[in-house]
Design an enzyme around this catalytic site. Structure first.
Site, PDB file in Angstrom:
ATOM      1  N   ASP A 184       0.837  -1.210   0.000  1.00 18.26           N
ATOM      2  CA  ASP A 184       0.000   0.000   0.000  1.00 18.26           C
ATOM      3  C   ASP A 184       0.871   1.259   0.000  1.00 18.26           C
ATOM      4  O   ASP A 184       1.576   1.517   0.971  1.00 18.26           O
ATOM      5  CB  ASP A 184      -0.895  -0.036   1.252  1.00 18.26           C
ATOM      6  N   ASP A 185       0.848   2.018  -1.069  1.00 15.20           N
ATOM      7  CA  ASP A 185       1.602   3.279  -1.154  1.00 15.20           C
ATOM      8  C   ASP A 185       3.107   3.070  -1.117  1.00 15.20           C
ATOM      9  O   ASP A 185       3.809   3.664  -0.297  1.00 15.20           O
ATOM     10  CB  ASP A 185       1.236   4.233  -0.001  1.00 15.20           C
ATOM     11  N   ARG A 206      -6.799   0.300  -7.389  1.00 15.57           N
ATOM     12  CA  ARG A 206      -7.248  -1.064  -7.081  1.00 15.57           C
ATOM     13  C   ARG A 206      -8.402  -1.490  -7.990  1.00 15.57           C
ATOM     14  O   ARG A 206      -8.518  -2.663  -8.362  1.00 15.57           O
ATOM     15  CB  ARG A 206      -7.633  -1.169  -5.607  1.00 15.57           C
ATOM     16  N   LYS A 212      -6.692  -4.897   2.556  1.00 13.06           N
ATOM     17  CA  LYS A 212      -7.364  -3.673   2.135  1.00 13.06           C
ATOM     18  C   LYS A 212      -8.137  -3.872   0.833  1.00 13.06           C
ATOM     19  O   LYS A 212      -7.549  -4.122  -0.214  1.00 13.06           O
ATOM     20  CB  LYS A 212      -6.315  -2.587   1.941  1.00 13.06           C
ATOM     21  N   HIS A 253     -11.079  -1.556  -0.296  1.00 14.16           N
ATOM     22  CA  HIS A 253     -11.118  -0.148  -0.714  1.00 14.16           C
ATOM     23  C   HIS A 253     -11.744   0.067  -2.083  1.00 14.16           C
ATOM     24  O   HIS A 253     -11.459   1.063  -2.760  1.00 14.16           O
ATOM     25  CB  HIS A 253      -9.691   0.438  -0.687  1.00 14.16           C
ATOM     26  N   HIS A 271       1.561   2.116   4.274  1.00 14.65           N
ATOM     27  CA  HIS A 271       0.744   3.351   4.196  1.00 14.65           C
ATOM     28  C   HIS A 271       0.996   4.226   5.432  1.00 14.65           C
ATOM     29  O   HIS A 271       1.296   3.711   6.501  1.00 14.65           O
ATOM     30  CB  HIS A 271      -0.727   2.930   4.146  1.00 14.65           C
ATOM     31  N   ASP A 307      -0.029  -0.346  -5.215  1.00 10.71           N
ATOM     32  CA  ASP A 307      -1.124   0.360  -5.881  1.00 10.71           C
ATOM     33  C   ASP A 307      -0.717   1.706  -6.469  1.00 10.71           C
ATOM     34  O   ASP A 307      -1.225   2.119  -7.505  1.00 10.71           O
ATOM     35  CB  ASP A 307      -2.331   0.539  -4.938  1.00 10.71           C
ATOM     36  N   ASN A 308       0.190   2.420  -5.787  1.00 10.82           N
ATOM     37  CA  ASN A 308       0.595   3.739  -6.279  1.00 10.82           C
ATOM     38  C   ASN A 308       1.893   4.172  -5.620  1.00 10.82           C
ATOM     39  O   ASN A 308       2.445   3.461  -4.794  1.00 10.82           O
ATOM     40  CB  ASN A 308      -0.517   4.778  -6.066  1.00 10.82           C
ATOM     41  N   ARG A 330       2.686   9.964  -4.651  1.00 15.65           N
ATOM     42  CA  ARG A 330       1.265   9.635  -4.798  1.00 15.65           C
ATOM     43  C   ARG A 330       0.435  10.837  -5.259  1.00 15.65           C
ATOM     44  O   ARG A 330       0.706  11.959  -4.838  1.00 15.65           O
ATOM     45  CB  ARG A 330       0.734   9.138  -3.443  1.00 15.65           C
TER      46      ARG A 330
END
Ligand SMILES: *[C@@H]1O[C@H](CO)[C@@H](O)[C@H](O)[C@H]1NC(C)=O
Ligand SMILES: *[C@@H]1O[C@H](CO)[C@@H](O)[C@H](O)[C@H]1NC(C)=O
Ligand SMILES: *[C@@H]1O[C@H](CO)[C@@H](O)[C@H](O)[C@H]1NC(C)=O
Ligand SMILES: *[C@@H]1O[C@H](CO)[C@@H](O)[C@H](O)[C@H]1NC(C)=O
Ligand SMILES: *[C@@H]1O[C@H](CO)[C@@H](O)[C@H](O)[C@H]1NC(C)=O
Ligand SMILES: *[C@@H]1O[C@H](CO)[C@@H](O)[C@H](O)[C@H]1NC(C)=O
Ligand SMILES: *[C@@H]1O[C@H](CO)[C@@H](O)[C@H](O)[C@H]1NC(C)=O
Length: 512
Positions: free
Chosen positions: A38-39, A81, A130, A132, A188, A280-281, A289
């Protein structure tokens, strides 16, 4: 007994049993595990980080093909996502921004998604961590332990808990092939929601007073003066302290990946499971981000296949996108994509051929991105094409300031930039806040000579041909993916009624 055994019914039963056995043996050989950080998630040995310790990810990478040029199609969590799970950009699947709270974005109810497609093909799907994305009917996982009915800290960061859930999923999936999506919440930020656990929740479960214990985790502390600062983050103590906290959670993620892989091995599935690792990013740091610069969209990615041994521990420089994951998984499961996907065109491609051979010529390749919002207040649509050499960004809302999201705003790294800018002191950053906020409509970068994307070549007469060529490829992709923003911001798209068979961009006469 002999008489009974020669009865035709008995022979019939034995015969069908044998046939069924052969069939299941073939069928159970294709499982997949998708691990998404995540991130971020680049801060690992496989991507030449020498400080952050990630032995499990590094081992997995050694047995995988490592992607050097993998990109998300949008640098924002829910939109990314939704793109990972549908193979379509967020402007096409409806997830224009974040899903949670007041943001309230959802994909279209009828969008085709991996959980839907795989279910139809008798593959059991599971998600741990997650999610989301929504609505529930668009993403119907058979097994779901997510933030929707758990604490995100437990399903996303407590690696002991994640291990036990993985065991439960694998144990309840004996008769069918499976697809398991393990979506870590590490690394994250969490300073804006759970400040008691630190900027990145690096103290959650570390055994100190009030932090609880994660039994399988050996926390690693990093010295702020030793971390590797990416070129787009200011080299300051505030940023370095932020990064060292992030490293602690990346090492937790790494140990979690080790536990998940051990469960897979114990269940006897290391030799029949495709394993994909990505994120994801970009990282929640300035220029990261929510941006379409490489610092916002480049993703770690490696793919392990039990059936493809040739290119293990090799690197590919072919351009790939997270939009390629759906075609890759359909290819892996041998699902005929023309039969399944009738509603939506997939512009991505299967990545499995790369596990066999590097393409001879990658110079014509391109990846695309499409950002609309992050939080509901952050309307800043952008479209992008990136080739091996060039990057073109269309800032559709260029008249407005580039928006900043609430968790990054509160970060020590950003507060430091803000404080120093207000006090008229040097920030140590490669940009000023003013040029970060104020962006021209078109940004064109030569990535070979300017990899940090600071010299805008749009408007340079000798770059006009390049710009026009990229623009037309970008618009072509926007058309194929039914982008409602295709005419913005200088025209209005008319595609209904009289214009149904002949859609047009109708001029607004607002170019001055
Ligand atoms: C969450 O929901 C799933 C069904 O979607 C259920 O199997 C699981 O037990 C639930 N978990 C919790 C902690 O309630
Ligand atoms: C699955 O769980 C059951 C009990 O819940 C246990 O007896 C069995 O050994 C487990 N199987 C695997 C493959 O882990
Ligand atoms: C992590 O999960 C395990 C197993 O569910 C639990 O025993 C432990 O208390 C959890 N740790 C934290 C910090 O919540
Ligand atoms: C994987 O290994 C298990 C046990 O080692 C074996 O039974 C199974 O046939 C193997 N599967 C494949 C696809 O090689
Ligand atoms: C996939 O389905 C389409 C449409 O039914 C068919 O024309 C095509 O031959 C199929 N492809 C394969 C590889 O089975
Ligand atoms: C920025 O300034 C505010 C207000 O003076 C202060 O509270 C904060 O600690 C500063 N943050 C950083 C990272 O320097
Ligand atoms: C659009 O094309 C279809 C099929 O070619 C035709 O039936 C329809 O009348 C056309 N609609 C308009 C508004 O021209």
């Amino acid at each position: 007994m002999w008489k009974l055994a020669s009865h035709w019914l008995c022979w019939f039963l034995i015969f069908t049993y044998v046939v069924k056995d052969v069939k299941t043996e073939f069928k159970t050989k294709r499982n997949a595990l998708l691990i998404v950080a995540d991130d971020g998630g680049f801060e690992i040995g496989a991507y030449r980080n020498k400080i952050c310790q990630t032995p499990n990810l590094d081992d997995l990478a050694k047995n995988s093909l490592i992607f050097n040029k993998a990109f998300t199609s949008v640098s924002s969590c829910s939109p990314s996502r939704s793109a990972i799970l549908t193979g379509t950009p967020s402007h096409q699947n409806g997830m224009y921004g974040l899903h949670q709270g007041v943001n309230h974005f959802d994909s279209f109810n009828n969008v085709e998604s991996l959980p839907k497609i795989l279910k139809k093909n008798n593959i059991r799907t599971g998600i741990i961590g997650k999610k989301h994305v929504g609505p529930a009917e668009a993403y119907p996982f058979d097994y779901a332990q997510t933030e929707e009915n758990n604490s995100i800290l437990q399903v996303g960061r407590n690696i002991t808990h994640i291990k036990l859930l993985t065991r439960e999923f694998l144990n309840s999936t004996l008769d069918k092939p499976f697809f398991l999506y393990v979506a870590f919440h590490d690394p994250h930020r969490c300073g804006h929601t759970n400040p008691e656990y630190g900027q990145f929740c690096e103290k959650f479960g570390n055994g100190e007073e009030g932090m609880g214990v994660i039994q399988d985790w050996q926390p690693i502390d990093y010295q702020w003066d030793e971390v590797q600062v990416p070129y787009y983050v200011p080299n300051t103590e505030a940023a370095r302290r932020d990064i060292s906290a992030q490293y602690t959670t990346i090492s937790r993620l790494d140990q979690g990946v080790g536990l998940v892989l051990k469960e897979l091995e114990n269940a006897g599935h290391l030799n029949d499971t495709l394993i994909i690792y990505s994120s994801d990013n970009g990282i929640p740091f300035p220029n990261g981000r929510t941006n379409l610069y490489d610092s916002g969209i480049a993703e770690p990615m490696f793919i392990f296949s039990p059936l493809h041994k040739k290119r293990r521990n090799q690197v590919t420089n072919s351009l790939s996108s997270l939009l390629d994951l759906v075609p890759t998984l359909l290819d892996w499961y041998e699902i005929n994509k023309t039969v399944i996907i009738t509603k939506q065109i997939l512009t991505g491609k299967s990545l499995l051929p790369l596990l066999v051979k590097e393409p001879a010529d990658t110079s014509k390749e391109a990846v695309f991105a499409s950002h609309n919002l992050h939080e509901i207040t952050m309307y800043y649509p952008m479209r992008m094409i990136r080739t091996q050499r060039y990057k073109l960004i269309h800032n559709i809302n260029y008249g407005s300031s580039f928006p900043i999201d609430q968790d990054f705003y509160l970060s020590p790294t950003f507060q430091d930039i803000l404080n120093k800018t207000k006090a008229n002191q040097p920030t140590g950053w490669f940009k000023t806040l003013k040029n970060y906020y104020e962006r021209p409509e078109w940004e064109l970068y030569d990535l070979k000579h300017d990899p940090s994307e600071v010299i805008n070549l749009a408007g340079k007469p000798n770059m006009e041909d390049t710009l026009q060529e990229l623009k037309s490829r970008l618009i072509d992709w926007q058309g194929k993916t039914e982008d409602p923003w295709i005419c913005a911001p200088h025209a209005v798209l008319e595609d209904k009624g009289y214009y149904k068979n002949n859609s047009l961009c109708m001029d607004l006469d607002n170019l001055w």
